[in-house]
Design an enzyme around this catalytic site. Sequence first.
Site, PDB file in Angstrom:
ATOM      1  N   SER A   1      33.346  22.329  30.581  1.00  0.00           N
ATOM      2  CA  SER A   1      33.208  22.232  32.166  1.00  0.00           C
ATOM      3  C   SER A   1      31.886  21.649  32.690  1.00  0.00           C
ATOM      4  O   SER A   1      30.815  21.909  31.918  1.00  0.00           O
ATOM      5  CB  SER A   1      33.613  23.613  32.727  1.00  0.00           C
ATOM      6  OG  SER A   1      33.249  23.477  34.117  1.00  0.00           O
TER       7      SER A   1
ATOM      8  N   TYR B   1      31.849  33.243  33.444  1.00  0.00           N
ATOM      9  CA  TYR B   1      32.968  32.093  32.985  1.00  0.00           C
ATOM     10  C   TYR B   1      32.137  31.006  32.399  1.00  0.00           C
ATOM     11  O   TYR B   1      32.275  30.474  31.357  1.00  0.00           O
ATOM     12  CB  TYR B   1      33.627  31.675  34.134  1.00  0.00           C
ATOM     13  CG  TYR B   1      34.386  30.146  33.954  1.00  0.00           C
ATOM     14  CD1 TYR B   1      35.537  30.158  33.339  1.00  0.00           C
ATOM     15  CD2 TYR B   1      33.969  29.208  34.663  1.00  0.00           C
ATOM     16  CE1 TYR B   1      36.146  28.979  32.975  1.00  0.00           C
ATOM     17  CE2 TYR B   1      34.494  28.106  34.342  1.00  0.00           C
ATOM     18  CZ  TYR B   1      35.555  27.993  33.628  1.00  0.00           C
ATOM     19  OH  TYR B   1      36.187  26.553  33.207  1.00  0.00           O
TER      20      TYR B   1
ATOM     21  N   LYS C   1      31.945  29.222  28.399  1.00  0.00           N
ATOM     22  CA  LYS C   1      31.845  27.717  28.145  1.00  0.00           C
ATOM     23  C   LYS C   1      30.854  27.408  27.179  1.00  0.00           C
ATOM     24  O   LYS C   1      30.926  26.581  26.203  1.00  0.00           O
ATOM     25  CB  LYS C   1      32.008  26.763  29.491  1.00  0.00           C
ATOM     26  CG  LYS C   1      33.290  27.073  30.188  1.00  0.00           C
ATOM     27  CD  LYS C   1      34.388  26.421  29.245  1.00  0.00           C
ATOM     28  CE  LYS C   1      35.900  26.451  30.013  1.00  0.00           C
ATOM     29  NZ  LYS C   1      37.012  26.690  29.169  1.00  0.00           N
TER      30      LYS C   1
END
Length: 352
Positions: free
Chosen positions: A130, A154, A158
């Site tokens: 992302s 979050y 990643k």
Amino acid sequence: MAVKTVLVTGGAGYIGSHTVLQLLLGGYKVVVVDNLDNSSETAIKRVKELAGKSKSNISFYKLDLRDRAALEKVFSSKKFDAVIHFAGLKAVGESVHKPLVYYDNNLIGTIILFEVMAAHGCKKLVFSSSATVYGWPKEVPCTEEFPLSAANPYGRTKLIIEEICRDIYNAESEWKIILLRYFNPVGAHPSGSIGEDPRGIPNNLMPFVQQVAVGRLPTLKVFGTDYKTRDGTGIRDYIHVVDLADGHIAALNKLDDPNIGCEVYNLGTGKGTSVLEMVKAFEQASEKKIPLVMVGRRPGDAEIVYASTGKAAKELNWKAKYGIDEMCRDQWNWASKNPYGYGSAENSSKKR
Ligand code: NAD
Ligand code: UFG
């Protein structure tokens, strides 16, 4: 050329379902594994309908990646040429309140997947990273070489998974891995049969706008009007989900390049659009007025983020085709045909 079989984790989800459809239309055989935590099996049914004569080339297994025995069974039943790994939890705010849930699901799920892949000799991977790994970029456009950071659990999952990928490639050079850093996926398949269907109140701009347009939510809060941008609102690189899906096919092709090791590519359009510009484009597409309330900045939000697209264009031979008018047209087509997503008004607020 022999038909390739691809395992798609999280293939019932928003980006996964669009990618599975493009894979089927592109002549691939697809096996989807998904625990349906944030998705519906109806998405798979609709993908089959859209795939026409290729509909027999998909199979679906409802399983959690952390269930090693169930995943082992799938790998024992078929030989996969590659894996596209979408499965994961993705709500930034929720990750701040429930970090362990995010580390458990995203990291443990991924480690078990990689272990099972290695045990079955499948070492070709495309992973959903992302633009969040660029944090608050000091300049734009963001190139793949920018320094990386994480602003929330979050984003940290990643970043950690990207590092795991680099480490396993460094340890065993037969792995071929492509990390795709998505910018802001929006829109839906032009048929209006599949699209984004978030559980509960949406966190992201366009699903929220969509729910205001269909009357499920009263107003859109615009987070911050004092950014140093054309109209004071935040700027992002919105990308049509079908373009994004096609980027995965380009990445799969690249995995056949004998020189590929562990590479990272941005998937964006290279164009920045403000919140107010996006709302205006959606109002035009839907002929609906979106009532706005101007509020303060959302903590952690960056001011301007958009992609440098040169590396993907040159090395993947992939470029986004659609602009924001097409994104809004297709998002509205999906929303107006499916105001409650894959569900009904009664179960629309179902939460994890
Ligand atoms: P999504 O929630 O629609 O899809 C993810 C899918 O994974 C869901 O169907 C969910 O049920 C499944 N899943 C989650 N944990 C699982 C597990 N442990 N085992 C099996 N299945 C599991 O999300 P999406 O928007 O399609 O995103 C796909 C991927 O792309 C995610 O990894 C996300 O972090 C990443 N990504 C998304 C965006 C975005 O804005 N949508 C941006 C950048 C990156
Ligand atoms: N925004 C609003 N009101 C809302 C929601 C969003 O004004 O109700 C604004 C935000 O402040 C931002 C823009 O709309 O300026 C886009 O916000 P999103 O939440 O849609 O997207 P973000 O860029 O903040 O983040 C998303 C995902 C991240 C991912 C990132 C890059 O949530 O997980 O895109 O891919 F990392």
